[in-house]
Design an enzyme around this catalytic site. Structure first.
Site, PDB file in Angstrom:
ATOM      1  CD  GLU A 179      -2.723  -1.133   2.498  1.00 34.76           C
ATOM      2  OE1 GLU A 179      -3.644  -1.941   2.551  1.00 34.76           O
ATOM      3  OE2 GLU A 179      -2.305  -0.495   3.489  1.00 34.76           O
ATOM      4  CE1 TYR A 199       7.287   0.032  -3.675  1.00 33.72           C
ATOM      5  CE2 TYR A 199       5.562   1.681  -3.422  1.00 33.72           C
ATOM      6  CZ  TYR A 199       6.600   0.939  -2.888  1.00 33.72           C
ATOM      7  OH  TYR A 199       6.952   1.098  -1.572  1.00 33.72           O
TER       8      TYR A 199
HETATM    9  C1  LIG Z   1      10.586   5.650  -1.857  1.00 32.42           C
HETATM   10  C2  LIG Z   1      12.043   5.383  -1.473  1.00 32.42           C
HETATM   11  C3  LIG Z   1      12.094   4.049  -0.680  1.00 32.42           C
HETATM   12  C4  LIG Z   1      12.881   5.252  -2.763  1.00 32.42           C
HETATM   13  O1  LIG Z   1      14.206   4.894  -2.395  1.00 32.42           O
HETATM   14  P1  LIG Z   1      15.459   5.230  -3.330  1.00 32.42           P
HETATM   15  O2  LIG Z   1      16.580   4.331  -2.934  1.00 32.42           O
HETATM   16  O3  LIG Z   1      15.729   6.681  -3.316  1.00 32.42           O
HETATM   17  O4  LIG Z   1      14.900   4.819  -4.772  1.00 32.42           O
HETATM   18  P2  LIG Z   1      15.813   4.406  -6.017  1.00 32.42           P
HETATM   19  O5  LIG Z   1      17.019   5.277  -6.069  1.00 32.42           O
HETATM   20  O6  LIG Z   1      16.003   2.947  -6.013  1.00 32.42           O
HETATM   21  O7  LIG Z   1      14.886   4.829  -7.238  1.00 32.42           O
HETATM   22  C5  LIG Z   1      13.957   3.914  -7.750  1.00 32.42           C
HETATM   23  C6  LIG Z   1      12.895   4.660  -8.532  1.00 32.42           C
HETATM   24  O8  LIG Z   1      12.157   5.538  -7.677  1.00 32.42           O
HETATM   25  C7  LIG Z   1      11.786   6.708  -8.422  1.00 32.42           C
HETATM   26  N1  LIG Z   1      12.476   7.858  -7.841  1.00 32.42           N
HETATM   27  C8  LIG Z   1      13.553   7.851  -7.021  1.00 32.42           C
HETATM   28  N2  LIG Z   1      13.858   9.101  -6.652  1.00 32.42           N
HETATM   29  C9  LIG Z   1      12.959   9.910  -7.270  1.00 32.42           C
HETATM   30  C10 LIG Z   1      12.721  11.317  -7.268  1.00 32.42           C
HETATM   31  N3  LIG Z   1      13.493  12.139  -6.560  1.00 32.42           N
HETATM   32  N4  LIG Z   1      11.687  11.784  -7.992  1.00 32.42           N
HETATM   33  C11 LIG Z   1      10.907  10.964  -8.705  1.00 32.42           C
HETATM   34  N5  LIG Z   1      11.060   9.610  -8.731  1.00 32.42           N
HETATM   35  C12 LIG Z   1      12.071   9.110  -8.026  1.00 32.42           C
HETATM   36  C13 LIG Z   1      12.252   6.490  -9.835  1.00 32.42           C
HETATM   37  O9  LIG Z   1      11.183   5.848 -10.519  1.00 32.42           O
HETATM   38  C14 LIG Z   1      13.411   5.528  -9.638  1.00 32.42           C
HETATM   39  O10 LIG Z   1      13.645   4.731 -10.753  1.00 32.42           O
HETATM   40  P3  LIG Z   1      14.712   5.204 -11.870  1.00 32.42           P
HETATM   41  O11 LIG Z   1      15.970   5.552 -11.138  1.00 32.42           O
HETATM   42  O12 LIG Z   1      14.848   3.985 -12.730  1.00 32.42           O
HETATM   43  O13 LIG Z   1      14.081   6.374 -12.537  1.00 32.42           O
HETATM   44  C15 LIG Z   1      12.656   6.540  -0.636  1.00 32.42           C
HETATM   45  O14 LIG Z   1      12.408   7.753  -1.315  1.00 32.42           O
HETATM   46  C16 LIG Z   1      12.086   6.635   0.764  1.00 32.42           C
HETATM   47  O15 LIG Z   1      12.597   6.020   1.698  1.00 32.42           O
HETATM   48  N6  LIG Z   1      11.002   7.436   0.909  1.00 32.42           N
HETATM   49  C17 LIG Z   1      10.363   7.622   2.223  1.00 32.42           C
HETATM   50  C18 LIG Z   1       9.655   6.362   2.702  1.00 32.42           C
HETATM   51  C19 LIG Z   1       8.675   5.860   1.660  1.00 32.42           C
HETATM   52  O16 LIG Z   1       8.008   6.600   0.956  1.00 32.42           O
HETATM   53  N7  LIG Z   1       8.560   4.502   1.620  1.00 32.42           N
HETATM   54  C20 LIG Z   1       7.636   3.831   0.706  1.00 32.42           C
HETATM   55  C21 LIG Z   1       6.287   3.787   1.325  1.00 32.42           C
HETATM   56  S1  LIG Z   1       5.128   2.875   0.313  1.00 32.42           S
END
Ligand SMILES: CC(C)(COP(=O)(O)OP(=O)(O)OC[C@H]1O[C@@H](n2cnc3c(N)ncnc32)[C@H](O)[C@@H]1OP(=O)(O)O)[C@@H](O)C(=O)NCCC(=O)NCCS
Length: 176
Positions: free
Chosen positions: A124, A136
């Protein structure tokens, strides 16, 4: 069942990262990261509940040079496994390490591992969480439902926010 996790991957900058289980001794560190990531973060009690249950609790440690058990946690995920379904209950990446592909690699590696235990994975996500939704989508999850007004709003308005339910077949079987 899935007793212990030990996986590794490289980031684009060639940093070596490992995915392994976290335990009670790690919870203060993870709670501190989580508190900076969410408007309604998991508490120590929430983490303890998962560690003390059958949930799969994993974290990531990375290093450019020396990667050891003492390296700091920089990401974590919690999954439940019930009746052929895996559910991603929690996912977070330390702010300082975001945007480097860590969440993507963590989920890809866990999906490969969990496909021996589950046919589908669900999660979710807040409808406003564009970064997570991009993650996702990029991993092949599809939006399969929504829960109206499920979360307290994260913008401090006192309102409510919809949850989107995402799912993915991880079994490798064709869906007809
Ligand atoms: C969501 C979260 C887990 C992503 O972690 P991350 O390690 O930064 O993500 P990644 O670097 O692996 O990026 C994966 C994808 O996320 C998206 N993404 C990452 N950073 C982004 C940004 N600043 N803006 C838009 N999309 C972004 C892109 O689709 C990216 O894929 P791509 O690199 O092929 O374009 C992190 O931002 C986080 O911890 N957020 C707060 C907690 C949260 O929201 N958890 C999920 C709850 S459902």
């Amino acid at each position: 069942m899935l007793d212990s996790v030990s996986l590794s991957f490289h980031l684009a900058d060639n940093s070596l990262c490992m995915i392994c289980n976290f335990g009670r001794q790690d919870l203060q560190d993870l709670v501190a990261i989580e508190a900076q990531l969410s408007s309604s973060p998991w508490t120590l009690q929430n983490f303890e509940g998962s560690v003390n249950s059958s949930h799969v609790c994993v974290g990531v440690k990375c290093s450019g040079k020396n990667l050891t058990q003492d390296s700091p946690w920089i990401a974590y995920a919690v999954f439940s496994l019930v009746a052929d379904e895996a559910e991603l209950l929690l996912l977070g990446v330390d702010k300082h390490y975001q945007g480097r592909g860590i969440a993507k690699a963590l989920l890809q590696n866990m999906e490969t591992l969990l496909m021996d235990y589950a046919d589908e994975m669900f999660l979710e996500v807040r409808a406003s969480n564009e970064v997570a939704i991009g993650l996702y989508d990029g991993l092949g999850f599809n939006c399969v439902g929504e829960r109206r007004n499920y979360y307290p709003s994260s913008n401090g308005s006192g309102g409510r926010e919809d949850a989107l339910i995402y799912g993915k077949n991880i079994s490798g079987k064709l869906c007809l």
